[in-house]
Design a protein around this motif. Structure first.
Motif, PDB file in Angstrom:
ATOM      1  N   ASP A 152       0.902  -1.145  -0.078  1.00 25.36           N
ATOM      2  CA  ASP A 152      -0.093   0.123  -0.026  1.00 25.36           C
ATOM      3  C   ASP A 152       0.973   1.367  -0.185  1.00 25.36           C
ATOM      4  OD1 ASP A 152      -2.878  -0.721  -0.097  1.00 25.36           O
ATOM      5  OD2 ASP A 152      -2.323  -2.132   1.421  1.00 25.36           O
ATOM      6  N   HIS A 153       0.222   2.297  -0.231  1.00 30.47           N
ATOM      7  CA  HIS A 153       1.112   3.491  -0.547  1.00 30.47           C
ATOM      8  C   HIS A 153       1.301   4.176   0.876  1.00 30.47           C
ATOM      9  CE1 HIS A 153       0.090   4.108  -4.812  1.00 30.47           C
ATOM     10  NE2 HIS A 153      -1.001   3.610  -4.456  1.00 30.47           N
ATOM     11  N   THR A 154       2.350   5.090   0.883  1.00 35.55           N
ATOM     12  CA  THR A 154       2.593   5.668   2.124  1.00 35.55           C
ATOM     13  C   THR A 154       2.226   7.120   2.202  1.00 35.55           C
ATOM     14  OG1 THR A 154       5.040   6.027   1.071  1.00 35.55           O
ATOM     15  CG2 THR A 154       4.887   4.173   2.361  1.00 35.55           C
ATOM     16  N   ALA A 195       5.599  -2.297   1.180  1.00 44.24           N
ATOM     17  CA  ALA A 195       5.078  -1.067   1.118  1.00 44.24           C
ATOM     18  C   ALA A 195       5.544  -0.462  -0.333  1.00 44.24           C
ATOM     19  CB  ALA A 195       5.222   0.202   2.118  1.00 44.24           C
ATOM     20  N   GLU A 196       4.589   0.541  -0.724  1.00 47.45           N
ATOM     21  CA  GLU A 196       4.942   1.219  -2.242  1.00 47.45           C
ATOM     22  C   GLU A 196       5.242   2.697  -1.454  1.00 47.45           C
ATOM     23  OE1 GLU A 196       2.252   1.701  -5.470  1.00 47.45           O
ATOM     24  OE2 GLU A 196       3.721   3.048  -6.422  1.00 47.45           O
ATOM     25  N   MET A 197       6.734   2.814  -1.195  1.00 48.76           N
ATOM     26  CA  MET A 197       6.979   4.024  -0.444  1.00 48.76           C
ATOM     27  C   MET A 197       6.997   5.160  -1.468  1.00 48.76           C
ATOM     28  SD  MET A 197      10.262   5.183   2.265  1.00 48.76           S
ATOM     29  CE  MET A 197      11.350   4.640   1.233  1.00 48.76           C
ATOM     30  N   GLY A 220      10.258   1.490  -3.751  1.00 51.83           N
ATOM     31  CA  GLY A 220      10.104   2.877  -3.669  1.00 51.83           C
ATOM     32  C   GLY A 220       9.859   3.402  -4.989  1.00 51.83           C
ATOM     33  N   CYS A 221       8.863   4.168  -5.132  1.00 49.70           N
ATOM     34  CA  CYS A 221       8.295   4.842  -6.637  1.00 49.70           C
ATOM     35  C   CYS A 221       8.081   6.117  -6.777  1.00 49.70           C
ATOM     36  CB  CYS A 221       6.902   4.240  -6.551  1.00 49.70           C
ATOM     37  SG  CYS A 221       6.878   2.447  -6.954  1.00 49.70           S
ATOM     38  N   PHE A 222       8.464   6.658  -7.670  1.00 46.89           N
ATOM     39  CA  PHE A 222       8.221   8.241  -7.942  1.00 46.89           C
ATOM     40  C   PHE A 222       6.757   8.427  -8.339  1.00 46.89           C
ATOM     41  CE2 PHE A 222      12.866   7.742  -9.430  1.00 46.89           C
ATOM     42  CZ  PHE A 222      13.182   8.612  -8.417  1.00 46.89           C
ATOM     43  N   HIS A 223       6.238   9.548  -7.570  1.00 46.57           N
ATOM     44  CA  HIS A 223       4.734   9.988  -8.288  1.00 46.57           C
ATOM     45  C   HIS A 223       4.539  11.481  -8.507  1.00 46.57           C
ATOM     46  CE1 HIS A 223       3.999   6.213  -5.900  1.00 46.57           C
ATOM     47  NE2 HIS A 223       3.329   5.862  -6.996  1.00 46.57           N
ATOM     48  N   SER A 224       5.892  12.028  -8.500  1.00 42.16           N
ATOM     49  CA  SER A 224       5.629  13.501  -8.739  1.00 42.16           C
ATOM     50  C   SER A 224       6.839  14.079  -9.777  1.00 42.16           C
ATOM     51  CB  SER A 224       5.786  14.366  -7.353  1.00 42.16           C
ATOM     52  OG  SER A 224       7.053  13.836  -6.567  1.00 42.16           O
ATOM     53  N   GLY A 249      10.076   0.496  -8.229  1.00 41.03           N
ATOM     54  CA  GLY A 249       8.788   0.274  -8.701  1.00 41.03           C
ATOM     55  C   GLY A 249       8.385   1.102  -9.768  1.00 41.03           C
ATOM     56  N   HIS A 250       7.608   0.736 -10.742  1.00 41.84           N
ATOM     57  CA  HIS A 250       7.261   1.285 -12.032  1.00 41.84           C
ATOM     58  C   HIS A 250       8.193   2.345 -12.388  1.00 41.84           C
ATOM     59  CE1 HIS A 250       5.405   4.554  -9.800  1.00 41.84           C
ATOM     60  NE2 HIS A 250       4.537   3.687  -9.261  1.00 41.84           N
ATOM     61  N   PRO A 251       9.493   2.033 -12.915  1.00 41.63           N
ATOM     62  CA  PRO A 251      10.731   3.058 -12.900  1.00 41.63           C
ATOM     63  C   PRO A 251      10.481   4.154 -13.763  1.00 41.63           C
ATOM     64  CG  PRO A 251      11.613   0.947 -12.883  1.00 41.63           C
ATOM     65  CD  PRO A 251      10.044   0.531 -13.036  1.00 41.63           C
ATOM     66  N   ASP A 287      -2.082  -0.115 -18.252  1.00 38.93           N
ATOM     67  CA  ASP A 287      -1.888   0.986 -18.592  1.00 38.93           C
ATOM     68  C   ASP A 287      -0.167   1.515 -18.369  1.00 38.93           C
ATOM     69  OD1 ASP A 287      -4.444   1.364 -19.262  1.00 38.93           O
ATOM     70  OD2 ASP A 287      -4.811   2.839 -17.593  1.00 38.93           O
ATOM     71  N   ARG A 288       0.489   0.813 -17.568  1.00 38.12           N
ATOM     72  CA  ARG A 288       1.708   1.128 -17.255  1.00 38.12           C
ATOM     73  C   ARG A 288       2.610   0.375 -18.024  1.00 38.12           C
ATOM     74  NH1 ARG A 288       2.823   4.671 -12.660  1.00 38.12           N
ATOM     75  NH2 ARG A 288       1.165   4.924 -11.393  1.00 38.12           N
ATOM     76  N   GLN A 289       3.096  -0.807 -17.742  1.00 39.31           N
ATOM     77  CA  GLN A 289       3.801  -1.830 -18.451  1.00 39.31           C
ATOM     78  C   GLN A 289       5.149  -1.215 -18.361  1.00 39.31           C
ATOM     79  OE1 GLN A 289       2.358  -4.235 -21.745  1.00 39.31           O
ATOM     80  NE2 GLN A 289       0.400  -3.778 -21.532  1.00 39.31           N
TER      81      GLN A 289
HETATM   82 ZN   LIG Z   1       2.870   4.129  -7.829  1.00 42.50          ZN
END
Ligand SMILES: [Zn+2]
Length: 377
Positions: A152-154, A195-197, A220-224, A249-251, A287-289
């Motif tokens: 889950d997201h942080t 966790a998806e930090m 660890g994932c970027f979202h911004s 994650g989803h690099p 949608d990501r792949q």
């Molecule tokens: Zn994400």
């Protein structure tokens, strides 16, 4: 991918579901109102059709069997199948597999699917998912998995109901209880605490290290700042060197028809991940792949470990795993580099060793009893 109707005579051109999706999304761009919506929905749906539209048409079945296709769209599809239009896919929609394609790849590589022991990215009702942890576990057991990672997201991603340290600890207690129940019922299956930090554009995490250390694995994932055009290599290197994470994650952070994803010197990024023995992900969410196949080939050359995760937000979406697996097979990733092929014990010990080698080394001088007492105060 270029297809030309003029070439039909020499080499039969097949309008596969990927081409149909592309043709549908183009129609959406010139249509309006509910027709635009219908084209858009059908374009998305085409990626998850389990059979090729052309095969259904060739068998004399109705194309309305396909999700998102009503009578008027079925006519349109028949026309495209009968006389294939030229289809040049723009970068923002390139290198996305359809389920029908992925199944063909996996059929040709029959040793892949049986080696898969689990899925390492999924969301639950603890953040923005639609199923409980127990729902996700039940669906994963049904698929024959030995483990799942609950990611889950942080807190930094508040829009997705990200967890703070207290909620993450609460979730941990639920996972411990569920694992205990599984053992009591004699089911060989482990729910991993993960966790998806959320990572800042500088690669920094948003959780205290003490909270992360209680987890089995951290993505660890970027979202911004995902639309930056300039090279982002330094952001990736910083993220990988963050001692709190073991998987990136989803690099590239691309999304079909919305974002092309960040640019970087991928050889350097993957080489650094390999040096640190960390993994990069193939996020199978349709949608990501992400990573895409061309980048996975670079990843293969650099010898980096690969993690497969569906990013499922509902038990049904665990099926996106076929897209992840097929991408790995197409890029010819060696099986021993795929961490989902490990046993749960191997996976845990890999994560522990990565953690041990990436956390700052503290050299502890022998402390006197007085120093120990003071330290407690
Ligand atoms: Zn994400």
């Amino acid at each position: 991918m270029t297809r030309s109707g003029n070439l039909v005579a020499q080499s039969p051109v097949v309008v596969d579901n990927a081409a149909i999706a592309e043709l549908l999304i183009r129609e959406a761009k010139t249509a309006e109102g509910h027709r635009e919506q219908a084209f858009r929905r059908a374009a998305h749906a085409a990626f998850m059709w389990s059979e090729e539209g052309t095969d259904i048409a060739a068998a004399g079945r109705s194309l309305t069997e396909l999700a998102g296709i009503g009578h008027s769209l079925a006519k349109r599809l028949h026309n495209w199948i009968a006389s294939p239009p030229e289809v040049e896919v723009p970068a923002i929609r390139r290198e996305f597999l359809t389920l029908a394609q992925a199944r063909r790849v996996l059929k040709k590589n029959p040793r892949w699917a049986p080696r898969l022991n689990g899925d390492l990215q999924m969301h639950t009702t603890w953040s923005d998912g639609g199923g409980t942890i127990a729902d996700m576990a039940a669906a994963a057991i049904e698929r024959g998995y030995k483990f799942i990672g609950i990611t889950d997201h942080t807190q930094g991603l508040s829009i997705a109901g990200g967890l703070d340290e207290t909620r993450l600890a609460e979730q941990g207690r639920e996972i411990v209880a569920l694992n205990k129940q599984l053992r009591q019922r004699g089911i060989d299956f482990t729910i991993l605490r993960s966790a998806e930090m959320n990572l800042s554009p500088k690669g920094a995490g948003d959780m205290r290290p003490t909270a992360l250390r209680k987890l089995d694995l951290v993505l660890g994932c970027f979202h911004s700042a995902l639309r930056r055009k300039e090279d982002q290599t330094s952001r990736y290197l910083a993220a990988l060197r963050n001692p709190g994470i073991q998987i990136l994650g989803h690099p590239q952070t691309r999304v079909w028809n919305r974002r092309e994803g960040l640019k970087a010197d991928w050889s350097a990024v993957f080489a650094e991940a390999a040096r640190l023995d960390k993994a990069v992900e193939i996020d199978g969410y349709v949608d990501r792949q992400d990573l895409r196949i061309s980048l996975l080939k670079v990843a293969r050359k650099e010898g980096v470990r690969i993690s497969l995760g569906t990013d499922a937000h509902h038990p049904d979406q665990l099926g996106f795993m076929e897209l992840s697996l097929a991408a790995a097979a197409l890029a010819k990733i060696p099986a021993e580099r795929i961490i989902n092929f490990m046993s749960v014990d191997q996976l845990k010990s890999w994560a522990q060793s990565v953690r041990a080698s990436s956390e700052p080394k503290v050299t502890r001088p022998a402390r006197s009893s007085r120093a120990r007492t003071l330290a407690k105060v």
